[in-house]
Design a protein around this motif. Structure first.
Motif, PDB file in Angstrom:
ATOM      1  N   LYS A  90       2.267  -1.191   4.096  1.00  0.00           N
ATOM      2  CA  LYS A  90       2.356  -2.632   4.371  1.00  0.00           C
ATOM      3  C   LYS A  90       1.964  -3.445   3.146  1.00  0.00           C
ATOM      4  O   LYS A  90       1.259  -2.968   2.258  1.00  0.00           O
ATOM      5  CB  LYS A  90       1.454  -3.002   5.546  1.00  0.00           C
ATOM      6  CG  LYS A  90       1.887  -2.334   6.840  1.00  0.00           C
ATOM      7  CD  LYS A  90       0.989  -2.712   7.981  1.00  0.00           C
ATOM      8  CE  LYS A  90       1.426  -1.991   9.253  1.00  0.00           C
ATOM      9  NZ  LYS A  90       0.521  -2.271  10.366  1.00  0.00           N
ATOM     10  N   SER A  91       2.404  -4.689   3.123  1.00  0.00           N
ATOM     11  CA  SER A  91       2.034  -5.619   2.057  1.00  0.00           C
ATOM     12  C   SER A  91       0.698  -6.262   2.401  1.00  0.00           C
ATOM     13  O   SER A  91       0.494  -6.714   3.533  1.00  0.00           O
ATOM     14  CB  SER A  91       3.103  -6.698   1.890  1.00  0.00           C
ATOM     15  OG  SER A  91       4.295  -6.101   1.430  1.00  0.00           O
TER      16      SER A  91
ATOM     17  N   LEU B 227      -2.033   0.561  -4.384  1.00  0.00           N
ATOM     18  CA  LEU B 227      -0.941  -0.332  -4.062  1.00  0.00           C
ATOM     19  C   LEU B 227      -0.134  -0.623  -5.308  1.00  0.00           C
ATOM     20  O   LEU B 227      -0.620  -0.502  -6.426  1.00  0.00           O
ATOM     21  CB  LEU B 227      -1.423  -1.606  -3.379  1.00  0.00           C
ATOM     22  CG  LEU B 227      -2.383  -2.533  -4.102  1.00  0.00           C
ATOM     23  CD1 LEU B 227      -1.615  -3.681  -4.717  1.00  0.00           C
ATOM     24  CD2 LEU B 227      -3.370  -3.072  -3.103  1.00  0.00           C
ATOM     25  N   VAL B 228       1.114  -0.978  -5.073  1.00  0.00           N
ATOM     26  CA  VAL B 228       2.021  -1.317  -6.162  1.00  0.00           C
ATOM     27  C   VAL B 228       2.309  -2.796  -6.073  1.00  0.00           C
ATOM     28  O   VAL B 228       2.678  -3.310  -5.016  1.00  0.00           O
ATOM     29  CB  VAL B 228       3.332  -0.503  -6.064  1.00  0.00           C
ATOM     30  CG1 VAL B 228       4.323  -0.958  -7.117  1.00  0.00           C
ATOM     31  CG2 VAL B 228       3.052   0.978  -6.210  1.00  0.00           C
ATOM     32  N   THR B 229       2.109  -3.476  -7.178  1.00  0.00           N
ATOM     33  CA  THR B 229       2.446  -4.890  -7.267  1.00  0.00           C
ATOM     34  C   THR B 229       3.732  -5.011  -8.071  1.00  0.00           C
ATOM     35  O   THR B 229       4.038  -4.166  -8.908  1.00  0.00           O
ATOM     36  CB  THR B 229       1.334  -5.697  -7.960  1.00  0.00           C
ATOM     37  OG1 THR B 229       1.183  -5.215  -9.288  1.00  0.00           O
ATOM     38  CG2 THR B 229       0.023  -5.570  -7.212  1.00  0.00           C
TER      39      THR B 229
ATOM     40  N   VAL C  83       0.859  -1.177   0.000  1.00  0.00           N
ATOM     41  CA  VAL C  83       0.000   0.000   0.000  1.00  0.00           C
ATOM     42  C   VAL C  83       0.903   1.238   0.000  1.00  0.00           C
ATOM     43  O   VAL C  83       1.692   1.432   0.926  1.00  0.00           O
ATOM     44  CB  VAL C  83      -0.949   0.011   1.212  1.00  0.00           C
ATOM     45  CG1 VAL C  83      -1.777   1.288   1.252  1.00  0.00           C
ATOM     46  CG2 VAL C  83      -1.853  -1.222   1.188  1.00  0.00           C
ATOM     47  N   VAL C  84       0.784   2.046  -1.043  1.00  0.00           N
ATOM     48  CA  VAL C  84       1.639   3.221  -1.179  1.00  0.00           C
ATOM     49  C   VAL C  84       0.890   4.536  -0.965  1.00  0.00           C
ATOM     50  O   VAL C  84       1.515   5.579  -0.810  1.00  0.00           O
ATOM     51  CB  VAL C  84       2.355   3.253  -2.556  1.00  0.00           C
ATOM     52  CG1 VAL C  84       3.330   2.090  -2.679  1.00  0.00           C
ATOM     53  CG2 VAL C  84       1.354   3.250  -3.699  1.00  0.00           C
TER      54      VAL C  84
ATOM     55  N   VAL D 160      -6.813  -8.037   2.785  1.00  0.00           N
ATOM     56  CA  VAL D 160      -6.392  -8.841   3.924  1.00  0.00           C
ATOM     57  C   VAL D 160      -4.939  -8.500   4.242  1.00  0.00           C
ATOM     58  O   VAL D 160      -4.093  -8.458   3.348  1.00  0.00           O
ATOM     59  CB  VAL D 160      -6.530 -10.353   3.627  1.00  0.00           C
ATOM     60  CG1 VAL D 160      -5.944 -11.189   4.750  1.00  0.00           C
ATOM     61  CG2 VAL D 160      -7.985 -10.716   3.394  1.00  0.00           C
ATOM     62  N   LEU D 161      -4.680  -8.268   5.506  1.00  0.00           N
ATOM     63  CA  LEU D 161      -3.333  -8.007   5.996  1.00  0.00           C
ATOM     64  C   LEU D 161      -2.911  -9.201   6.833  1.00  0.00           C
ATOM     65  O   LEU D 161      -3.636  -9.604   7.748  1.00  0.00           O
ATOM     66  CB  LEU D 161      -3.320  -6.740   6.862  1.00  0.00           C
ATOM     67  CG  LEU D 161      -2.030  -6.438   7.627  1.00  0.00           C
ATOM     68  CD1 LEU D 161      -0.904  -6.075   6.660  1.00  0.00           C
ATOM     69  CD2 LEU D 161      -2.259  -5.326   8.639  1.00  0.00           C
TER      70      LEU D 161
END
Length: 175
Positions: free
Chosen positions: A87-88, A42-44, A31-32, A107-108
């Motif tokens: 966070k991812s 978010l960046v994948t 999450v950016v 989901v975290l």
């Protein structure tokens, strides 16, 4: 260079649309950016692509957070930022909304020191930072309606206000 970016984004969007046609999909990323209490970017980083990938905009499915200029709008945004900012996460999705955002469940999973999994969409409603999303005055997800009722009865978050205004009503009056 600009034309390359436009082309690359178009190709990525096309591939994403193709993958959406086969049912629920998942993607993972960092999450950016937190746009508000129900939208993030978010960046994948796919393992087989060594090129710039634009952020993916995700609208949290089943919830509706206060607008940024609305009461509790900034608190909702900050709460989401505290939960997942930087966070991812994993996003499960099946479609785009009318603004071309992925409509997803976030989901975290963290292991510090013990592992736990957090349903971010539900956490936002449970903390009183968002409403259950409604379509024709009916909550689209019963779980979210139940969490909203619990948050409301325990006066969590925005339910501390005497008469909180639903985001969809606020948008009608202010846009």
């Amino acid at each position: 260079m600009k034309n390359y970016r436009v082309f690359f984004r178009s190709v990525c969007a096309g591939l994403l649309l193709i993958s959406l046609s086969s049912g629920a999909e998942e993607l993972s990323g960092k999450v950016v950016r937190i746009l508000d209490g129900d939208t993030v970017e978010l960046v994948t980083v796919p393992a087989n692509v060594l090129a710039y990938e634009p952020p993916v905009r995700v609208r949290l499915n089943g919830i509706d957070a206060p607008e940024k200029k609305q009461a509790y709008g900034q608190r909702s945004k900050q709460y989401l930022a505290d939960l997942i900012g930087g966070k991812s996460v994993t996003v499960s999705f099946t479609k785009h909304d009318r603004y071309q955002r992925l409509l997803g469940d976030i989901v975290l999973k963290e292991c510090k020191p013990e592992c736990h999994t957090l349903d971010v969409n539900a956490a936002m409603v449970n903390a009183g930072m968002a409403w259950a999303y409604r379509y024709h005055n009916e909550a689209t997800r019963p779980k979210m309606a139940s969490l909203e009722a619990t948050a409301r009865s325990s006066k969590q978050g925005l339910w501390q206000e005497s008469n909180p205004v639903e985001p969809w009503k606020w948008r009608r009056e202010h846009h």
